[in-house]
Scaffold this motif. Structure first.
Motif, PDB file in Angstrom:
ATOM      1  N   UNK A  24       0.781  -0.871   0.112  1.00  0.00           N
ATOM      2  CA  UNK A  24      -0.133  -0.180  -0.426  1.00  0.00           C
ATOM      3  C   UNK A  24       1.050   1.041  -0.515  1.00  0.00           C
ATOM      4  N   UNK A  25       0.497   2.253  -0.932  1.00  0.00           N
ATOM      5  CA  UNK A  25       1.626   3.305  -0.938  1.00  0.00           C
ATOM      6  C   UNK A  25       1.126   4.403  -0.105  1.00  0.00           C
ATOM      7  N   UNK A  26      -0.254   4.562   0.558  1.00  0.00           N
ATOM      8  CA  UNK A  26      -0.772   5.357   1.333  1.00  0.00           C
ATOM      9  C   UNK A  26      -0.041   4.876   2.700  1.00  0.00           C
ATOM     10  N   UNK A  27       0.772   5.806   3.552  1.00  0.00           N
ATOM     11  CA  UNK A  27       1.917   5.347   4.888  1.00  0.00           C
ATOM     12  C   UNK A  27       0.920   5.019   6.118  1.00  0.00           C
ATOM     13  N   UNK A  28      -0.674   6.586   6.401  1.00  0.00           N
ATOM     14  CA  UNK A  28      -1.683   6.042   7.194  1.00  0.00           C
ATOM     15  C   UNK A  28      -1.987   4.957   6.990  1.00  0.00           C
ATOM     16  N   UNK A  29      -2.885   3.800   6.051  1.00  0.00           N
ATOM     17  CA  UNK A  29      -3.225   3.363   6.181  1.00  0.00           C
ATOM     18  C   UNK A  29      -2.178   1.910   6.435  1.00  0.00           C
ATOM     19  N   UNK A  30      -1.088   1.866   5.772  1.00  0.00           N
ATOM     20  CA  UNK A  30      -0.374   0.657   5.860  1.00  0.00           C
ATOM     21  C   UNK A  30      -0.027   0.025   7.160  1.00  0.00           C
ATOM     22  N   UNK A  31       0.752   1.934   8.046  1.00  0.00           N
ATOM     23  CA  UNK A  31       0.550   1.547   9.189  1.00  0.00           C
ATOM     24  C   UNK A  31      -0.153   1.037   9.929  1.00  0.00           C
ATOM     25  N   UNK A  46      -9.311  -2.507   0.787  1.00  0.00           N
ATOM     26  CA  UNK A  46     -10.345  -1.547  -0.162  1.00  0.00           C
ATOM     27  C   UNK A  46     -10.387  -0.373   1.128  1.00  0.00           C
ATOM     28  N   UNK A  47      -9.344   0.836   0.023  1.00  0.00           N
ATOM     29  CA  UNK A  47      -9.621   1.877   1.291  1.00  0.00           C
ATOM     30  C   UNK A  47     -10.297   2.693   0.406  1.00  0.00           C
ATOM     31  N   UNK A  48     -10.770   2.400  -0.986  1.00  0.00           N
ATOM     32  CA  UNK A  48     -12.423   3.843  -1.721  1.00  0.00           C
ATOM     33  C   UNK A  48     -12.977   2.848  -2.249  1.00  0.00           C
ATOM     34  N   UNK A  49     -13.556   3.848  -3.283  1.00  0.00           N
ATOM     35  CA  UNK A  49     -14.659   2.670  -4.113  1.00  0.00           C
ATOM     36  C   UNK A  49     -14.781   1.438  -5.183  1.00  0.00           C
ATOM     37  N   UNK A  50     -14.152   0.588  -5.390  1.00  0.00           N
ATOM     38  CA  UNK A  50     -13.818  -1.356  -5.974  1.00  0.00           C
ATOM     39  C   UNK A  50     -14.754  -1.377  -6.431  1.00  0.00           C
ATOM     40  N   UNK A  51     -14.571  -1.708  -7.541  1.00  0.00           N
ATOM     41  CA  UNK A  51     -15.635  -2.321  -8.165  1.00  0.00           C
ATOM     42  C   UNK A  51     -15.735  -3.991  -7.920  1.00  0.00           C
ATOM     43  N   UNK A  52     -16.727  -4.699  -7.330  1.00  0.00           N
ATOM     44  CA  UNK A  52     -17.503  -5.759  -7.056  1.00  0.00           C
ATOM     45  C   UNK A  52     -15.815  -6.620  -8.110  1.00  0.00           C
ATOM     46  N   UNK A  53     -16.513  -6.636  -9.415  1.00  0.00           N
ATOM     47  CA  UNK A  53     -16.459  -7.415  -9.833  1.00  0.00           C
ATOM     48  C   UNK A  53     -14.309  -8.240 -10.089  1.00  0.00           C
TER      49      UNK A  53
END
Length: 202
Positions: free
Chosen positions: A13-20, A87-94
């Motif tokens: 994950x590129x976001x340090x906040x989400x990753x950590x 999943x940290x934002x809207x992602x296509x369920x397919x």
């Protein structure tokens, strides 16, 4: 896999906040031993896979602009790596159907633990031998109740939903046949869950 074995989980994950944040949450899982590895670039992921394969790779589907699930599975065939979409934002369920599981930034610790246990085929220990045996999480909740915390405060303190706290409290009452805070206080002291000095000031 047994629940006392260490599970190696790589987080791409590129976001340090989400990753950590996810790393911190994984380290707090009460019934699983997890060794998280943070990966912030496609190159770092390649290095990780060359040195030691993780048991689980948690990856943002947009990692490196686009994470190619089919290519990853082809390159790691036979290695037994479970692939989880972060999943940290809207992602296509397919898109998520290609993964073994998905973690959401809204998952609480209990949800994470359940998903990891299912991925690793860890049997949750059933406490049928002794009806009065409380799980580690239930013991933590008893301590919070004894300290006079509300359900909302317990939920915030233990990173659970209020609904989960209420369910745990109902199970505790059923197991122990104790239906008052005073009764739980006596139980906690007798079973050394709290020190007398912890509750003197209440």
């Amino acid at each position: 896999m047994k629940n006392n074995e260490t599970i190696r989980i790589a987080i791409a994950e590129t976001s340090v906040i989400i990753r950590s944040g996810l790393t911190s949450a994984l380290k707090r899982l009460p019934n699983l031993r997890v060794q998280p590895v943070e990966i912030l670039s496609v190159e770092a992921l390649g290095d990780c896979l060359r040195t030691q394969y993780p048991d689980i790779l948690v990856v943002n589907p947009t990692f490196g602009d686009y994470f190619d699930v089919a290519r990853f599975r082809e390159e790691t065939a036979g290695k037994g790596i479970r692939l989880v979409a972060l999943v940290s934002s809207f992602v296509d369920t397919s898109l998520l159907n290609k993964y073994d599981e998905s973690f959401s930034i809204f998952d609480d610790l209990e949800a994470l633990e359940g998903k990891i246990s299912r991925l690793q085929n860890i049997k949750v220990e059933e406490e049928t031998e002794n009806q009065e045996t409380l799980s580690q999480r239930e013991k933590e909740i008893v301590v919070c109740v004894v300290k006079g915390m509300t359900n909302k405060e317990i939920a915030e303190n233990l990173f659970l939903s209020i609904h989960t706290v209420i369910t745990h409290r109902r199970n505790i009452s059923k197991k122990l046949q104790i239906h008052s805070a005073a009764g739980l206080t006596i139980y906690a002291i007798v079973n050394k869950l709290v020190e007398l000095s912890d509750i003197k000031n209440l």
